[in-house]
Design an enzyme around this catalytic site. Structure first.
Site, PDB file in Angstrom:
ATOM      1  N   LYS A 111       0.936  -1.208  -0.053  1.00 51.72           N
ATOM      2  CA  LYS A 111       0.178  -0.189  -0.165  1.00 51.72           C
ATOM      3  C   LYS A 111       0.883   1.186   0.098  1.00 51.72           C
ATOM      4  O   LYS A 111       2.058   1.289   0.410  1.00 51.72           O
ATOM      5  CB  LYS A 111      -0.859   0.096   1.186  1.00 51.72           C
ATOM      6  CG  LYS A 111      -2.210   1.015   1.138  1.00 51.72           C
ATOM      7  CD  LYS A 111      -3.124  -0.030   0.304  1.00 51.72           C
ATOM      8  CE  LYS A 111      -4.555   0.836   0.044  1.00 51.72           C
ATOM      9  NZ  LYS A 111      -5.519   0.039  -0.472  1.00 51.72           N
TER      10      LYS A 111
HETATM   11  P1  NAD Z   1     -12.965   8.012  -2.984  1.00 50.04           P
HETATM   12  O1  NAD Z   1     -11.983   8.984  -2.769  1.00 50.04           O
HETATM   13  O2  NAD Z   1     -13.471   7.820  -4.257  1.00 50.04           O
HETATM   14  O3  NAD Z   1     -14.180   8.153  -1.932  1.00 50.04           O
HETATM   15  C1  NAD Z   1     -14.289   8.321  -0.630  1.00 50.04           C
HETATM   16  C2  NAD Z   1     -15.884   8.740  -0.336  1.00 50.04           C
HETATM   17  O4  NAD Z   1     -15.852   8.920   0.995  1.00 50.04           O
HETATM   18  C3  NAD Z   1     -15.887  10.167  -0.851  1.00 50.04           C
HETATM   19  O5  NAD Z   1     -17.528  10.246  -1.245  1.00 50.04           O
HETATM   20  C4  NAD Z   1     -15.866  11.221   0.489  1.00 50.04           C
HETATM   21  O6  NAD Z   1     -16.588  12.286   0.377  1.00 50.04           O
HETATM   22  C5  NAD Z   1     -16.448   9.958   1.368  1.00 50.04           C
HETATM   23  N1  NAD Z   1     -15.864  10.356   2.709  1.00 50.04           N
HETATM   24  C6  NAD Z   1     -14.770  10.746   3.195  1.00 50.04           C
HETATM   25  N2  NAD Z   1     -14.847  11.058   4.545  1.00 50.04           N
HETATM   26  C7  NAD Z   1     -16.043  10.504   5.070  1.00 50.04           C
HETATM   27  C8  NAD Z   1     -16.757  10.653   6.154  1.00 50.04           C
HETATM   28  N3  NAD Z   1     -16.329  11.159   7.197  1.00 50.04           N
HETATM   29  N4  NAD Z   1     -18.240  10.218   6.191  1.00 50.04           N
HETATM   30  C9  NAD Z   1     -18.689   9.968   5.107  1.00 50.04           C
HETATM   31  N5  NAD Z   1     -18.149   9.969   3.915  1.00 50.04           N
HETATM   32  C10 NAD Z   1     -16.823  10.369   3.835  1.00 50.04           C
HETATM   33  O7  NAD Z   1     -12.416   6.704  -2.400  1.00 50.04           O
HETATM   34  P2  NAD Z   1     -12.902   5.117  -2.981  1.00 50.04           P
HETATM   35  O8  NAD Z   1     -11.569   4.628  -3.875  1.00 50.04           O
HETATM   36  O9  NAD Z   1     -14.398   5.180  -3.184  1.00 50.04           O
HETATM   37  O10 NAD Z   1     -12.498   4.343  -1.297  1.00 50.04           O
HETATM   38  C11 NAD Z   1     -13.175   4.277  -0.235  1.00 50.04           C
HETATM   39  C12 NAD Z   1     -12.904   3.104   0.588  1.00 50.04           C
HETATM   40  O11 NAD Z   1     -13.065   1.800  -0.052  1.00 50.04           O
HETATM   41  C13 NAD Z   1     -11.461   2.986   1.053  1.00 50.04           C
HETATM   42  O12 NAD Z   1     -11.421   2.722   2.371  1.00 50.04           O
HETATM   43  C14 NAD Z   1     -10.869   2.454   0.088  1.00 50.04           C
HETATM   44  O13 NAD Z   1      -9.559   1.961   0.844  1.00 50.04           O
HETATM   45  C15 NAD Z   1     -11.602   1.339  -0.142  1.00 50.04           C
HETATM   46  N6  NAD Z   1     -11.387   0.411  -1.362  1.00 50.04           N
HETATM   47  C16 NAD Z   1     -11.306   1.357  -2.519  1.00 50.04           C
HETATM   48  C17 NAD Z   1     -11.080   0.338  -3.802  1.00 50.04           C
HETATM   49  C18 NAD Z   1     -11.060   1.080  -5.186  1.00 50.04           C
HETATM   50  O14 NAD Z   1     -10.921   0.360  -6.226  1.00 50.04           O
HETATM   51  N7  NAD Z   1     -11.300   2.427  -5.343  1.00 50.04           N
HETATM   52  C19 NAD Z   1     -10.961  -0.890  -3.671  1.00 50.04           C
HETATM   53  C20 NAD Z   1     -10.881  -1.501  -2.377  1.00 50.04           C
HETATM   54  C21 NAD Z   1     -11.178  -0.880  -1.312  1.00 50.04           C
END
Ligand code: NAD
Length: 427
Positions: A111
């Site tokens: 990571k």
């Molecule tokens: P992103 O940045 O696209 O979206 C994050 C979202 O969370 C945004 O809408 C943001 O406004 C919201 N957010 C942030 N703080 C918040 C809060 N306190 N309360 C409510 N909403 C809040 O990120 P993502 O890629 O969608 O990733 C989200 C999660 O999924 C992370 O934990 C990431 O590690 C995990 N993840 C992502 C992927 C991927 O392919 N993008 C894969 C596996 C896991």
């Protein structure tokens, strides 16, 4: 630290170690292998001088952690966030090792992260930061070594800058140096929605084993970015009613369900779920405690803890985010009968299609979106039932019981431990 002394909001690395310790004890893991798995294999800290548009220089701190390469090259996303810490990145790297093992793809875990609030940077400043970061971690990156991907606040554009930076440094195009790239430069069909699609396949299988009818099932989603924002329309198309969503700006609720296509358009044009016509504003924390069939935390870690877990009313908790539930909350939810689909299984669709992208790039032979989705479905469904079967088989064998997360870890840790044992410890 004893498990019952764990604070409400744990350090993510402590949390990852507690999870590993539970499973090691349960499966009588060889203490030598446990010793190896407790620490990452490599952790690199980099300092990144970046020229701001006004001519000043700011120095940012970044990390790249490789937890294990026992089963293949390391794989994991890069996060740009003001709260990134080395311990958070170490935990996320370990979770990637488990995730890749659970879905059976030939990768270890890694990571990366940069301490930055990207909202404070212009597009050109972000590009310089991304390129400098990738250049600095370059010595430990490569298509057969460690392959980064998007995570919080990074996207296909960031991956294009990463890929170009790596390619410029080695003197030729290396598409398989990163995944999550735009299609034009070797990205895979279906990658953007892959994490969310994988989550929906898991929810579909969880509904089968719990007897929940998904037609009309109510869903609340925390976070509306890549993961949450793509889950909403997919679940809506499967017949679910999306009654609450949130982002960093707040949460909205409509017991009759949103028109998700209109909501998505609203978010595209305004940048937030807030202000969606007809929706009632609620507290972000209250979304988690709504009486819904399915809850999908898809924002940041540690949001479900011992203080709010007793109030959760969902039947299925599908962990879109990494590490949204603390170990204490896990036990509370298990005792309440919530069916939890752990992050290491639930959101593994992203890394699975990243693997497809890497394979396609190495072969220069690309698949259709239907082929990608069909292979993803097969892998996720198989992994779901392997975890569920372990849970069913083992949950009553010990007076402590077993969480579905522990079942997933048992599968993952066994696969990684077998690889370590067969390869041996060098030298
Ligand atoms: P992103 O940045 O696209 O979206 C994050 C979202 O969370 C945004 O809408 C943001 O406004 C919201 N957010 C942030 N703080 C918040 C809060 N306190 N309360 C409510 N909403 C809040 O990120 P993502 O890629 O969608 O990733 C989200 C999660 O999924 C992370 O934990 C990431 O590690 C995990 N993840 C992502 C992927 C991927 O392919 N993008 C894969 C596996 C896991």
């Amino acid at each position: 630290m004893a498990d019952d002394e764990a604070p409400t909001h744990m350090n993510p690395y402590e949390m990852a170690l507690v999870q590993l310790r539970h499973v090691a004890r349960r499966m009588k893991l060889d203490p030598n292998v446990h010793e190896v798995l407790k620490t990452p294999m490599r952790s690199l800290e980099v300092y990144l001088p970046v020229r701001m548009d006004n001519g000043t220089i700011r120095v940012f701190t970044g990390f790249r952690v490789q937890h294990s390469m026992a089963r293949g090259p390391a794989k994991g996303g890069v996060r740009f966030h003001q709260n990134v810490t080395e311990d958070e990145v170490k935990a996320l790297a370990m979770w990637m090792t488990w995730k890749c093992a659970i879905v059976g793809i030939p990768y270890g875990g890694a990571k990366g992260g940069v301490i930055v609030d990207p909202r404070e940077l212009t597009h050109t400043e972000l590009e310089r930061l991304a390129r400098r970061y990738f250049s600095e971690i370059g010595p430990i990156i490569g298509p057969q070594v460690d392959i980064p991907a998007p995570d919080v606040n990074t996207n296909a554009q960031t991956m294009a800058w990463f890929m170009d930076t790596y390619s410029m440094n080695v003197g030729h195009a290396v598409p398989s140096s990163v995944t999550g790239k735009p299609i034009d430069i070797g990205g895979s069909e279906g990658r953007e929605k892959a994490t969310s699609r994988g989550i929906t396949y898991c929810i579909r299988e969880a509904a089968k084993v719990t007897g929940l009818d998904l037609d009309g099932a109510t869903v609340a989603i925390q976070g509306f970015g890549n993961v949450g924002g793509n889950c909403a329309p997919l679940l809506y198309e499967m017949g679910c009613t999306i009654v609450a969503v949130s982002d960093v700006n707040g949460a909205i609720h409509d017991p009759d369900g949103f028109d998700v296509h209109k909501l998505t358009k609203h978010v595209r044009s305004t940048g937030t779920v807030m202000g969606f016509p007809g929706a009632k504003e609620i507290q972000n924390a209250d979304l988690l405690e709504l009486d819904v069939d399915v809850l999908v935390p898809a924002a940041l870690e540690g949001v479900i803890h011992k203080d709010n877990a007793p109030n959760l009313r969902c039947k299925i908790l599908a962990e879109g985010a990494n590490g949204p539930t603390t170990p204490q909350a896990d036990k509370i939810l298990r005792d309440k009968g919530v069916y939890l689909i752990p992050d290491v299984l639930c959101n593994a669709g992203g890394v699975t299609v990243s693997y497809f992208e890497w394979v396609q790039g190495l072969n220069s032979f690309f698949w259709t979106e239907d082929e990608v989705n069909e292979r993803l479905d097969r892998i996720m469904t198989k992994a779901f039932h392997q975890v569920h079967d372990i849970w069913e088989r083992e949950k009553d064998k010990d007076e402590d019981g077993l969480t579905t997360r522990q079942a997933a870890y048992m599968l993952a840790v066994k696969r990684v431990a077998d690889a370590i044992k067969k390869r041996g410890i060098f030298p």
